[in-house]
Design a protein around this motif. Sequence first.
Motif, PDB file in Angstrom:
ATOM      1  N   UNK A   1       0.826  -1.206   0.000  1.00 30.35           N
ATOM      2  CA  UNK A   1       0.000   0.000   0.000  1.00 30.35           C
ATOM      3  C   UNK A   1       0.860   1.256   0.000  1.00 30.35           C
ATOM      4  N   UNK A   2       1.922   1.269   0.794  1.00 25.71           N
ATOM      5  CA  UNK A   2       2.779   2.456   0.880  1.00 25.71           C
ATOM      6  C   UNK A   2       3.494   2.725  -0.437  1.00 25.71           C
ATOM      7  N   UNK A   3       4.057   1.693  -1.048  1.00 23.96           N
ATOM      8  CA  UNK A   3       4.773   1.903  -2.305  1.00 23.96           C
ATOM      9  C   UNK A   3       3.828   2.216  -3.455  1.00 23.96           C
ATOM     10  N   UNK A   4       2.535   1.951  -3.259  1.00 22.75           N
ATOM     11  CA  UNK A   4       1.543   2.366  -4.258  1.00 22.75           C
ATOM     12  C   UNK A   4       1.058   3.788  -4.010  1.00 22.75           C
ATOM     13  N   UNK A   5       1.524   4.411  -2.939  1.00 20.91           N
ATOM     14  CA  UNK A   5       1.141   5.782  -2.615  1.00 20.91           C
ATOM     15  C   UNK A   5      -0.118   5.904  -1.798  1.00 20.91           C
ATOM     16  N   UNK A   6      -0.685   4.794  -1.326  1.00 19.43           N
ATOM     17  CA  UNK A   6      -1.920   4.821  -0.533  1.00 19.43           C
ATOM     18  C   UNK A   6      -1.540   4.868   0.950  1.00 19.43           C
ATOM     19  N   UNK A   7      -1.227   6.060   1.455  1.00 21.04           N
ATOM     20  CA  UNK A   7      -0.681   6.191   2.804  1.00 21.04           C
ATOM     21  C   UNK A   7      -1.738   6.025   3.883  1.00 21.04           C
ATOM     22  N   UNK A   8      -2.997   6.208   3.555  1.00 19.04           N
ATOM     23  CA  UNK A   8      -4.054   6.148   4.572  1.00 19.04           C
ATOM     24  C   UNK A   8      -4.814   4.829   4.562  1.00 19.04           C
ATOM     25  N   UNK A   9      -4.332   3.849   3.824  1.00 17.20           N
ATOM     26  CA  UNK A   9      -5.028   2.563   3.758  1.00 17.20           C
ATOM     27  C   UNK A   9      -4.961   1.853   5.111  1.00 17.20           C
ATOM     28  N   UNK A  10      -5.992   1.071   5.420  1.00 14.78           N
ATOM     29  CA  UNK A  10      -6.037   0.341   6.693  1.00 14.78           C
ATOM     30  C   UNK A  10      -4.860  -0.621   6.852  1.00 14.78           C
ATOM     31  N   UNK A  11      -4.409  -1.317   5.803  1.00 18.35           N
ATOM     32  CA  UNK A  11      -3.254  -2.207   5.984  1.00 18.35           C
ATOM     33  C   UNK A  11      -1.996  -1.489   6.481  1.00 18.35           C
ATOM     34  N   UNK A  12      -1.863  -0.195   6.186  1.00 19.05           N
ATOM     35  CA  UNK A  12      -0.683   0.546   6.659  1.00 19.05           C
ATOM     36  C   UNK A  12      -0.686   0.608   8.179  1.00 19.05           C
ATOM     37  N   UNK A  13      -1.840   0.922   8.758  1.00 18.53           N
ATOM     38  CA  UNK A  13      -1.941   0.972  10.220  1.00 18.53           C
ATOM     39  C   UNK A  13      -1.623  -0.376  10.837  1.00 18.53           C
ATOM     40  N   UNK A  14      -2.230  -1.434  10.314  1.00 18.27           N
ATOM     41  CA  UNK A  14      -1.999  -2.761  10.876  1.00 18.27           C
ATOM     42  C   UNK A  14      -0.556  -3.210  10.659  1.00 18.27           C
ATOM     43  N   UNK A  15       0.056  -2.769   9.578  1.00 18.88           N
ATOM     44  CA  UNK A  15       1.461  -3.103   9.356  1.00 18.88           C
ATOM     45  C   UNK A  15       2.356  -2.476  10.409  1.00 18.88           C
ATOM     46  N   UNK A  16       2.120  -1.208  10.735  1.00 11.67           N
ATOM     47  CA  UNK A  16       2.926  -0.556  11.763  1.00 11.67           C
ATOM     48  C   UNK A  16       2.671  -1.166  13.142  1.00 11.67           C
ATOM     49  N   UNK A  17       1.430  -1.559  13.405  1.00 11.51           N
ATOM     50  CA  UNK A  17       1.133  -2.224  14.681  1.00 11.51           C
ATOM     51  C   UNK A  17       1.888  -3.547  14.783  1.00 11.51           C
ATOM     52  N   UNK A  18       1.847  -4.336  13.710  1.00  8.61           N
ATOM     53  CA  UNK A  18       2.543  -5.630  13.707  1.00  8.61           C
ATOM     54  C   UNK A  18       4.046  -5.446  13.857  1.00  8.61           C
ATOM     55  N   UNK A  19       4.609  -4.455  13.152  1.00  6.63           N
ATOM     56  CA  UNK A  19       6.052  -4.218  13.242  1.00  6.63           C
ATOM     57  C   UNK A  19       6.445  -3.729  14.634  1.00  6.63           C
ATOM     58  N   UNK A  20       5.629  -2.843  15.220  1.00  4.52           N
ATOM     59  CA  UNK A  20       5.936  -2.325  16.555  1.00  4.52           C
ATOM     60  C   UNK A  20       5.871  -3.430  17.606  1.00  4.52           C
ATOM     61  N   UNK A  21       4.871  -4.300  17.502  1.00  7.01           N
ATOM     62  CA  UNK A  21       4.776  -5.420  18.448  1.00  7.01           C
ATOM     63  C   UNK A  21       5.958  -6.363  18.286  1.00  7.01           C
ATOM     64  N   UNK A  22       6.350  -6.620  17.045  1.00 10.89           N
ATOM     65  CA  UNK A  22       7.518  -7.474  16.799  1.00 10.89           C
ATOM     66  C   UNK A  22       8.778  -6.857  17.388  1.00 10.89           C
ATOM     67  N   UNK A  23       8.935  -5.543  17.218  1.00 13.46           N
ATOM     68  CA  UNK A  23      10.112  -4.864  17.760  1.00 13.46           C
ATOM     69  C   UNK A  23      10.109  -4.902  19.287  1.00 13.46           C
ATOM     70  N   UNK A  24       8.944  -4.674  19.907  1.00 13.89           N
ATOM     71  CA  UNK A  24       8.865  -4.660  21.368  1.00 13.89           C
ATOM     72  C   UNK A  24       9.192  -6.035  21.943  1.00 13.89           C
TER      73      UNK A  24
END
Length: 273
Positions: A236-259
């Motif tokens: 979604x991000x590389x397609x330029x769709x910055x506000x798509x719902x998958x972007x939010x869930x992607x950052x949540x998943x990455x943040x949980x993985x990092x924590x």
Amino acid sequence: MSTTTLTQVGTPVEMPSAPPRRSVVGDTLIVLTRELRPTLHDPFSVVFSLIQPIFFLALFGPLLAGNLGGGLSDGEVWQWFVPAILVMISLFGSTTVGSNLLFEMQTGAHERMLVTPLARSSLLVGRALKEIVTLVAQAVVIVLVMLPFGFRLHPGGALLGLVLLAILGVGISAVSYALALAVRNQDWMFWVVQQTVLFPLMILSGMLLPLDGGPGWMRALARANPLSYVVEAERALFAGDLTAAPVLWGFVAAALTAAVGLAVGIRSMRRGD
């Protein structure tokens, strides 16, 4: 017979100076610089490490053009596949942090780092950031190679995509670091665990092939795989769709993985001291 020690009145007594205050950020930069030095001396190693991703692009790309639907243009196929390749590069790079640590254990370099006043967490994060710097360089090469083939670059989305991969990479690097500490006496186990976990995660993320037509159990496992949310967010991000719902869930998943990864990695480091 006794001796008398005379001291000059008024002479200031020098007190031992306090050690300079250290910061985790400064220590992390020191480790990052140390890890980047071999790469800077041999920059072609970054390019040579792109051979495998380029093979995936060259061999899977034509197959995807048929499997994703005959109505898709070549450019749309690359919009789907190139972000996934960047996730793959980040995944491979992050998981090699542990193997590099095992090599340093064998040479004694790791023990020499432990006796320095550097913060323990900086040893982990600095190594992880080195892989992120390498990822950025490799991502630039991949994007430049694919632009003539119809890949469209959206700079804002691409920058956010790299930030997302950096967050994910720190978490995976920390887990790789902890694994290396756990199997330091049986280093061959590192590769067994890495290969056993790495490829199922890749396949179940929809990175190489879409999972829409897969069986129900496979789609259920994909929904439980944090990497799948990151892959969807990158597309979604590389397609330029910055506000798509998958972007939010992607950052949540990455943040949980990092924590979770940092918690496991730092705990393993403290136990290993």
